[in-house]
Design a protein around this motif. Structure first.
Motif, PDB file in Angstrom:
ATOM      1  N   GLY A  16     -23.148   8.960  44.879  1.00 36.01           N
ATOM      2  CA  GLY A  16     -21.885   8.394  45.319  1.00 36.01           C
ATOM      3  C   GLY A  16     -21.301   9.132  46.500  1.00 36.01           C
ATOM      4  N   THR A  17     -20.209   8.607  47.029  1.00 35.39           N
ATOM      5  CA  THR A  17     -19.635   9.176  48.237  1.00 35.39           C
ATOM      6  C   THR A  17     -18.156   9.505  48.138  1.00 35.39           C
ATOM      7  OG1 THR A  17     -19.170   6.995  49.090  1.00 35.39           O
ATOM      8  CG2 THR A  17     -21.289   7.955  49.700  1.00 35.39           C
ATOM      9  N   TYR A  18     -17.501   9.166  47.047  1.00 34.78           N
ATOM     10  CA  TYR A  18     -16.075   9.463  46.877  1.00 34.78           C
ATOM     11  C   TYR A  18     -15.285   8.956  48.078  1.00 34.78           C
ATOM     12  CZ  TYR A  18     -18.225  12.395  43.424  1.00 34.78           C
ATOM     13  OH  TYR A  18     -18.978  12.833  42.381  1.00 34.78           O
ATOM     14  N   SER A  19     -15.560   7.738  48.484  1.00 30.63           N
ATOM     15  CA  SER A  19     -15.183   7.276  49.806  1.00 30.63           C
ATOM     16  C   SER A  19     -14.019   6.316  49.852  1.00 30.63           C
ATOM     17  CB  SER A  19     -16.385   6.619  50.446  1.00 30.63           C
ATOM     18  OG  SER A  19     -16.737   5.505  49.687  1.00 30.63           O
ATOM     19  N   THR A  20     -13.683   5.988  51.054  1.00 27.27           N
ATOM     20  CA  THR A  20     -12.756   4.969  51.484  1.00 27.27           C
ATOM     21  C   THR A  20     -11.313   5.261  51.131  1.00 27.27           C
ATOM     22  OG1 THR A  20     -14.517   3.350  51.302  1.00 27.27           O
ATOM     23  CG2 THR A  20     -12.341   2.495  51.677  1.00 27.27           C
ATOM     24  N   LEU A  21     -10.657   5.903  52.063  1.00 26.43           N
ATOM     25  CA  LEU A  21      -9.225   6.140  51.957  1.00 26.43           C
ATOM     26  C   LEU A  21      -8.471   4.896  52.379  1.00 26.43           C
ATOM     27  CD1 LEU A  21      -8.855   9.663  53.596  1.00 26.43           C
ATOM     28  CD2 LEU A  21      -8.622   9.114  51.185  1.00 26.43           C
ATOM     29  N   ARG A  22      -7.227   4.810  52.011  1.00 26.69           N
ATOM     30  CA  ARG A  22      -6.335   3.791  52.540  1.00 26.69           C
ATOM     31  C   ARG A  22      -5.533   4.438  53.658  1.00 26.69           C
ATOM     32  NH1 ARG A  22      -5.581  -0.487  52.115  1.00 26.69           N
ATOM     33  NH2 ARG A  22      -3.335  -0.427  52.162  1.00 26.69           N
ATOM     34  N   PRO A  23      -5.049   3.662  54.611  1.00 27.29           N
ATOM     35  CA  PRO A  23      -4.184   4.223  55.652  1.00 27.29           C
ATOM     36  C   PRO A  23      -2.923   4.846  55.051  1.00 27.29           C
ATOM     37  CG  PRO A  23      -4.901   2.019  56.249  1.00 27.29           C
ATOM     38  CD  PRO A  23      -5.309   2.243  54.820  1.00 27.29           C
ATOM     39  N   ALA A  24      -2.300   5.731  55.791  1.00 28.99           N
ATOM     40  CA  ALA A  24      -1.093   6.403  55.304  1.00 28.99           C
ATOM     41  C   ALA A  24       0.095   5.448  55.190  1.00 28.99           C
ATOM     42  CB  ALA A  24      -0.745   7.576  56.219  1.00 28.99           C
ATOM     43  N   ASP A  25       0.166   4.444  56.043  1.00 26.58           N
ATOM     44  CA  ASP A  25       1.211   3.418  55.914  1.00 26.58           C
ATOM     45  C   ASP A  25       0.820   2.494  54.765  1.00 26.58           C
ATOM     46  OD1 ASP A  25       3.405   3.531  58.002  1.00 26.58           O
ATOM     47  OD2 ASP A  25       1.620   3.776  59.256  1.00 26.58           O
ATOM     48  N   THR A  26       1.643   2.449  53.730  1.00 22.52           N
ATOM     49  CA  THR A  26       1.327   1.659  52.541  1.00 22.52           C
ATOM     50  C   THR A  26       1.632   0.182  52.769  1.00 22.52           C
ATOM     51  OG1 THR A  26       3.504   2.168  51.645  1.00 22.52           O
ATOM     52  CG2 THR A  26       1.685   3.590  50.953  1.00 22.52           C
ATOM     53  N   THR A  81       6.907   6.669  56.959  1.00 27.41           N
ATOM     54  CA  THR A  81       6.251   5.518  57.586  1.00 27.41           C
ATOM     55  C   THR A  81       6.198   5.700  59.100  1.00 27.41           C
ATOM     56  OG1 THR A  81       8.267   4.234  57.900  1.00 27.41           O
ATOM     57  CG2 THR A  81       7.131   3.984  55.782  1.00 27.41           C
ATOM     58  N   SER A  82       5.180   5.126  59.724  1.00 27.86           N
ATOM     59  CA  SER A  82       5.048   5.212  61.184  1.00 27.86           C
ATOM     60  C   SER A  82       6.236   4.581  61.891  1.00 27.86           C
ATOM     61  CB  SER A  82       3.767   4.504  61.640  1.00 27.86           C
ATOM     62  OG  SER A  82       2.638   5.192  61.227  1.00 27.86           O
ATOM     63  N   LEU A  83       6.685   3.442  61.382  1.00 25.61           N
ATOM     64  CA  LEU A  83       7.779   2.720  62.021  1.00 25.61           C
ATOM     65  C   LEU A  83       9.072   3.532  62.023  1.00 25.61           C
ATOM     66  CD1 LEU A  83       8.610   0.079  63.363  1.00 25.61           C
ATOM     67  CD2 LEU A  83       9.173  -0.811  61.097  1.00 25.61           C
ATOM     68  N   ARG A  84       9.383   4.140  60.915  1.00 25.21           N
ATOM     69  CA  ARG A  84      10.661   4.861  60.795  1.00 25.21           C
ATOM     70  C   ARG A  84      10.577   6.321  61.224  1.00 25.21           C
ATOM     71  NH1 ARG A  84      14.737   4.620  55.679  1.00 25.21           N
ATOM     72  NH2 ARG A  84      16.426   5.681  56.737  1.00 25.21           N
ATOM     73  N   HIS A  85       9.448   6.990  60.960  1.00 21.60           N
ATOM     74  CA  HIS A  85       9.349   8.432  61.190  1.00 21.60           C
ATOM     75  C   HIS A  85       8.365   8.818  62.294  1.00 21.60           C
ATOM     76  CE1 HIS A  85      10.592   7.841  56.932  1.00 21.60           C
ATOM     77  NE2 HIS A  85      11.508   8.727  57.293  1.00 21.60           N
ATOM     78  N   GLY A  86       7.610   7.870  62.834  1.00 14.10           N
ATOM     79  CA  GLY A  86       6.627   8.181  63.867  1.00 14.10           C
ATOM     80  C   GLY A  86       5.292   8.644  63.294  1.00 14.10           C
ATOM     81  N   LEU A  87       5.315   9.130  62.084  1.00 11.27           N
ATOM     82  CA  LEU A  87       4.124   9.609  61.396  1.00 11.27           C
ATOM     83  C   LEU A  87       4.217   9.145  59.948  1.00 11.27           C
ATOM     84  CD1 LEU A  87       1.691  11.430  62.109  1.00 11.27           C
ATOM     85  CD2 LEU A  87       2.984  13.343  61.190  1.00 11.27           C
ATOM     86  N   ALA A  88       3.113   8.679  59.389  1.00 10.95           N
ATOM     87  CA  ALA A  88       3.112   8.203  58.005  1.00 10.95           C
ATOM     88  C   ALA A  88       2.477   9.254  57.098  1.00 10.95           C
ATOM     89  CB  ALA A  88       2.346   6.895  57.894  1.00 10.95           C
ATOM     90  N   LEU A  89       2.995   9.346  55.878  1.00  8.15           N
ATOM     91  CA  LEU A  89       2.475  10.271  54.879  1.00  8.15           C
ATOM     92  C   LEU A  89       2.492   9.567  53.533  1.00  8.15           C
ATOM     93  CD1 LEU A  89       1.596  13.164  54.005  1.00  8.15           C
ATOM     94  CD2 LEU A  89       4.034  13.644  53.662  1.00  8.15           C
TER      95      LEU A  89
END
Length: 190
Positions: A16-26, A81-89
């Motif tokens: 297996g690869t423990y893969s595929t993250l989702r983007p930080a913006d939900t 969020t990227s829209l509100r904070h410029g960087l998403a977490l």
């Protein structure tokens, strides 16, 4: 009796690869995303991977992911969020099961999972990097770190490209091995 090619596929895809993250913006409330692709590692293993994500409410999403050797569920929280904070977490917590084929373990193990993803959305393109920590009970762990991009191919379709590494830790918490990993796939939003 199983066909020989079925046994070959199971052996080749066992780690297996423990893969595929989702983007930080939900995802937004009630938005759904279906993802499918292939993940590979430096052992030469190639696995199909599928994922479904549901925006429960704005900034909270539920994620299910399946590979031949692992199944997991995560609850993810968008802290920035990227829209509100410029960087998403985003952070995620969850559980599941994964196959461990190291140190003569060769078995499925229950897993607790923690995830942290940082990124930025520019238009409809997502740039992100993150890490998932898998504690495979009672005495094995994997830290998977990745960076990725999701490129728009249409109004609801995106191309996913990710790369990174997974470091496996044995019972004494020493490094058992580190594998390079990559994923390519498509994501469809509803």
């Amino acid at each position: 009796m199983a066909k020989p090619w079925v046994l070959l596929v199971l052996v080749v895809c066992a780690c297996g690869t423990y893969s595929t993250l989702r983007p930080a913006d939900t995802l937004a409330r009630h938005e759904i995303e279906l993802t499918g692709g292939v993940a590979a590692n430096s052992l030469g293993e190639v696995n199909p991977v599928g994922q479904v994500a549901l925006g429960v409410v704005d900034r909270i999403e539920l994620v299910g992911q399946y590979e031949l050797s692992s199944a997991l569920g995560l609850l993810r929280f968008g802290l920035l969020t990227s829209l509100r904070h410029g960087l998403a977490l985003a952070v995620g917590l969850g559980g599941g099961t994964a196959y461990v084929a190291a140190n003569d373990l060769n078995q499925y193990r229950p897993a607790a999972i923690g995830e942290l993803t940082l990124g930025h959305r520019l238009g409809r393109t997502d740039f992100y990097a993150g890490a998932r920590f898998f504690l495979l009970f009672p005495d094995y762990a994997v830290l998977s770190t990745r960076a990725g991009i999701r490129l728009p191919l249409g109004a609801k379709l995106r191309l996913i490209l990710e790369g990174g590494a997974a470091t496996h830790f044995d019972a004494g918490w020493g490094v058992a091995q580190t594998l390079a990993e990559g994923t390519a796939g498509l994501a469809l939003s509803f």
